[in-house]
Design an enzyme around this catalytic site. Structure first.
Site, mmCIF file in Angstrom:
data_model
loop_
_atom_site.group_PDB
_atom_site.id
_atom_site.type_symbol
_atom_site.label_atom_id
_atom_site.label_comp_id
_atom_site.label_asym_id
_atom_site.label_seq_id
_atom_site.Cartn_x
_atom_site.Cartn_y
_atom_site.Cartn_z
ATOM 1 N N GLU A 92 -80.731 50.979 -48.344
ATOM 2 C CA GLU A 92 -80.699 51.365 -46.940
ATOM 3 C C GLU A 92 -82.151 51.408 -46.470
ATOM 4 O O GLU A 92 -82.986 52.052 -47.116
ATOM 5 C CB GLU A 92 -80.052 52.749 -46.809
ATOM 6 N N ARG A 132 -77.459 56.724 -63.044
ATOM 7 C CA ARG A 132 -78.706 56.562 -62.316
ATOM 8 C C ARG A 132 -79.884 56.956 -63.193
ATOM 9 O O ARG A 132 -79.728 57.660 -64.189
ATOM 10 C CB ARG A 132 -78.695 57.316 -60.986
ATOM 11 N N LYS A 152 -84.935 60.353 -51.403
ATOM 12 C CA LYS A 152 -85.742 59.847 -50.288
ATOM 13 C C LYS A 152 -86.084 60.960 -49.321
ATOM 14 O O LYS A 152 -87.170 60.967 -48.738
ATOM 15 C CB LYS A 152 -84.960 58.762 -49.544
HETATM 16 P P1 ATP Z 1 -80.595 58.199 -50.402
HETATM 17 O O1 ATP Z 1 -79.217 58.611 -50.769
HETATM 18 O O2 ATP Z 1 -81.686 59.190 -50.710
HETATM 19 O O3 ATP Z 1 -80.708 57.563 -49.052
HETATM 20 P P2 ATP Z 1 -80.162 56.099 -52.250
HETATM 21 O O4 ATP Z 1 -80.777 56.356 -53.554
HETATM 22 O O5 ATP Z 1 -78.705 56.156 -52.113
HETATM 23 O O6 ATP Z 1 -80.954 57.024 -51.323
HETATM 24 P P3 ATP Z 1 -80.045 53.379 -51.313
HETATM 25 O O7 ATP Z 1 -81.061 52.688 -50.503
HETATM 26 O O8 ATP Z 1 -78.695 53.566 -50.751
HETATM 27 O O9 ATP Z 1 -80.700 54.750 -51.668
HETATM 28 O O10 ATP Z 1 -79.965 52.726 -52.735
HETATM 29 C C1 ATP Z 1 -79.935 51.333 -52.979
HETATM 30 C C2 ATP Z 1 -79.405 51.055 -54.347
HETATM 31 O O11 ATP Z 1 -80.228 51.661 -55.336
HETATM 32 C C3 ATP Z 1 -78.019 51.629 -54.525
HETATM 33 O O12 ATP Z 1 -77.190 50.646 -55.147
HETATM 34 C C4 ATP Z 1 -78.223 52.817 -55.429
HETATM 35 O O13 ATP Z 1 -77.099 53.054 -56.231
HETATM 36 C C5 ATP Z 1 -79.452 52.403 -56.241
HETATM 37 N N1 ATP Z 1 -80.175 53.572 -56.714
HETATM 38 C C6 ATP Z 1 -80.724 54.541 -55.956
HETATM 39 N N2 ATP Z 1 -81.275 55.494 -56.731
HETATM 40 C C7 ATP Z 1 -81.096 55.111 -58.010
HETATM 41 C C8 ATP Z 1 -81.452 55.673 -59.290
HETATM 42 N N3 ATP Z 1 -82.096 56.842 -59.386
HETATM 43 N N4 ATP Z 1 -81.112 55.002 -60.406
HETATM 44 C C9 ATP Z 1 -80.460 53.818 -60.314
HETATM 45 N N5 ATP Z 1 -80.095 53.245 -59.154
HETATM 46 C C10 ATP Z 1 -80.399 53.874 -58.006
HETATM 47 MG MG MG Z 2 -77.531 55.607 -50.249
#
Ligand code: ATP
Ligand code: MG
Length: 573
Positions: free
Chosen positions: A38, A281, A291
């Protein structure tokens, strides 16, 4: 771009899953994955893990990985974030490919699919598979109930399609306020899976979208949008983190509806049904990764920006001097599993050290300088030193040497303790690559600090060995004072003082910030470092790995960030 290598440790369950599908012909001959960030922040080491998995699997099977900006939630999205995400992924060593939806190969915006999503929603309404509901959020939660007991149907559940179509269009046309109505999928109010109990698939949000402006005031929910995006792009394997496992039946439900509506992509005669699988994760101790919290650190100026070298962001790690190959190696070593666990940043630092040991040029830099005068030395000479003893092709450099030098304060002791083999009164030490000197005296300033060390040199020892074969145990680094370049050196340490900064919840994490996470020094460095190209990494001999700061370092006025110390007791299992 660097070559990303395959390795044995990536033979994990996701790989087996894709392998089977591919072999059974379910991919239509082409594995397609996606990385769906995102654009509401900078990507961090956790995202880097997902990048390695998503792009890595596509590469392994000769397929494509799409970069899709999941911009369905307009509140905090921006092009600045989008551009930086692209930059960071490329820097990590990956490139998106595939058709793309806006003129750039492999690049997609979920918002470009809003029209189709809307049409799918209308089709669901017409088929009696979705309805408009005006329960308040509290009521909606109450009606939904708990997994152990069936929920209560909304009074709107069995209303007819015409009524729902009319309200949905009114929602779209801006007739209602946020939260007044929503669109829900009609699935199963008795399901033990709470996500199946008529989930909300569209909601009203009177917010401008960063690309589409005010075109829409209704936006699709993640659970509805994501499978649609995957299906429309012809994604075969959609990998995400574990918390989405319970959403998977809903993902499949949406794909089934698209199949009914004839919207699945057909590739080489095979209808592509995207499938979702989940992996744990990446969690890292001694930092925060959400974030929201990273944004808070930036906006409240606890750090210098998203790319502050102490941040776990990809741009922060780049500025810190972590090589992309080391980050990939780390993700590889952490592995892909179904079990949540925490990784120690020491493993990442170990990977960084291993990589830089192979690749970084050696240089001499004195971080805490004290002056040495070699009283019987005349004129100047040149020392030739290998740039990297592990890599002959890295060549060598010439370093000037004359009677006044800088050495590190820690390499001299007035009253040498046991096992101290460096400089002290009447003691000898080897100046790396040059000669042997003996301390004949020293001076102190008003504060009692050593301010000058007097030495003589053994004139037969040029090159480093004593002419009579006597042993001199210690070797220290030095910089010629006449030609030394002044440099700002930034010593970075962990941003937090405890392994889990969120131990008291996300409100209390600031009190665990490490007040000494940045120390700035003025150092003397050998002349070659004065022209260091910003972004280039070096090993400062006996000291650590440093990188010329990409933003602040200038020719003649270099600034170096400490990437990692030279040694650590940490060893990977
Ligand atoms: P937030 O919920 O803080 O906005 P998010 O981590 O969900 O952030 P996204 O931009 O939606 O952020 O994530 C993009 C991709 O990265 C998604 O497929 C998510 O599952 C993956 N991702 C995010 N954080 C991790 C992590 N700590 N380990 C592995 N994959 C991750
Ligand atoms: Mg997200």
């Amino acid at each position: 771009m660097e070559e990303v290598k395959d390795s044995d440790t990536s033979r994990h369950f996701l790989r087996q899953w894709i392998d089977e599908d591919h072999a059974a012909g379910r991919t239509g001959g082409q594995v397609v994955t996606r990385f769906p960030p995102e654009p509401n922040g900078y990507i961090h080491i956790g995202h880097a893990k997902a990048v390695c998995v998503d792009f890595g699997m596509a590469k392994l099977f000769g397929g494509e990985c799409h970069l899709r900006l999941d911009d369905t939630n307009p509140t905090k999205e921006s092009d600045e974030y989008a551009e930086n995400i692209k930059n960071d992924i490329r820097w990590l060593g990956f490139q998106w490919s595939g058709a793309g939806d806006a003129g750039e190969a492999g690049f997609y915006n979920a918002s470009n699919m809003f029209d189709t999503m809307y049409r799918i929603a209308e089709n669901l309404i017409k088929a009696g598979q979705a309805y408009c509901c005006n329960l308040t959020q509290e009521e909606w939660k109450q009606y939904r109930g708990v997994p152990e007991k069936p929920g209560t149907p909304s009074p709107s559940r069995d209303t007819d399609p015409e009524r729902n179509l009319r309200i949905f269009r009114e929602m779209r046309d801006g007739k209602y306020a946020d939260g007044e109505w929503c669109l829900r999928a009609k699935i199963d109010m008795a399901s033990p899976n709470i996500h199946f109990r008529d989930p909300v698939i569209y909601r009203i949000r009177h917010v401008s979208h960063y690309h589409l402006g005010d075109k829409w005031c209704i936006y699709p929910m993640y659970d509805f949008a994501h499978p649609i995006e995957d299906a429309l792009e012809g994604v075969t394997h959609s990998m995400c983190t574990l918390e989405f496992e319970v959403h998977r039946p809903l993902y499949d439900w949406v794909v089934d509806r698209m199949d009914e509506q004839g919207l699945l992509v057909v590739r080489n005669g095979v209808k592509i049904r995207p499938q979702q699988r989940e992996f744990a994760r990446l969690n890292i101790t001694w930092t925060v990764m959400s974030k929201r919290l990273l944004l808070q650190l930036v906006t409240e100026k606890h750090v210098a920006g998203w790319d502050d070298p102490r941040m776990p962001t990809v741009c922060g790690m780049r500025r810190r001097g972590f090589p992309p190959a080391a980050i990939r190696e780390f993700c590889e070593r952490v592995g892909v599993t179904k079990v949540e666990s925490e990784s120690d940043p020491a493993l990442l630092e170990w990977c960084v050290r291993e990589e830089l040991n192979r690749t970084a040029a050696r240089r001499m830099a004195v971080l805490d300088p004290v002056k040495v005068v070699i009283e019987n030395f005349e004129g100047s000479r040149t020392v030739t030193k290998a740039n990297n003893p592990l890599d002959e092709s890295a060549g060598s450099r010439e370093i000037p040497f004359s009677r006044e030098l800088w050495i590190d304060r820690a390499d001299f002791q007035e009253n040498p303790e046991k096992k101290f083999f460096r400089l002290g009164p009447d003691r000898e030490v080897r100046l790396a690559g040059a000669c042997i000197v003996k301390c004949t005296g020293y001076e102190k300033d008003a504060d009692g600090k050593v301010s000058l060390i007097r030495c003589t040199w053994d004139e037969g020892s040029w090159g480093g060995n004593a002419p009579d074969g006597r042993k001199v145990k210690g070797t220290i680094h030095w910089v010629d004072a006449a030609t030394a370049v002044k440099a700002e050196v930034r010593l970075y340490d962990r941003l937090f003082t405890v392994p889990d900064p969120l131990q008291d919840g996300s409100d209390g994490f600031l009190k665990y910030m490490n007040k000494d996470s940045l120390r700035t020094l003025t150092a003397y460095v050998e002349p070659a470092l004065g022209q260091a190209e910003p972004g280039t990494s070096f090993q400062f001999e006996r000291t650590g790995y440093f990188v010329a700061d990409a933003k602040d370092s200038k020719p003649g006025a270099p600034v170096f960030n400490r990437t990692v110390t030279l040694k650590d007791s940490y060893k990977p299992a």
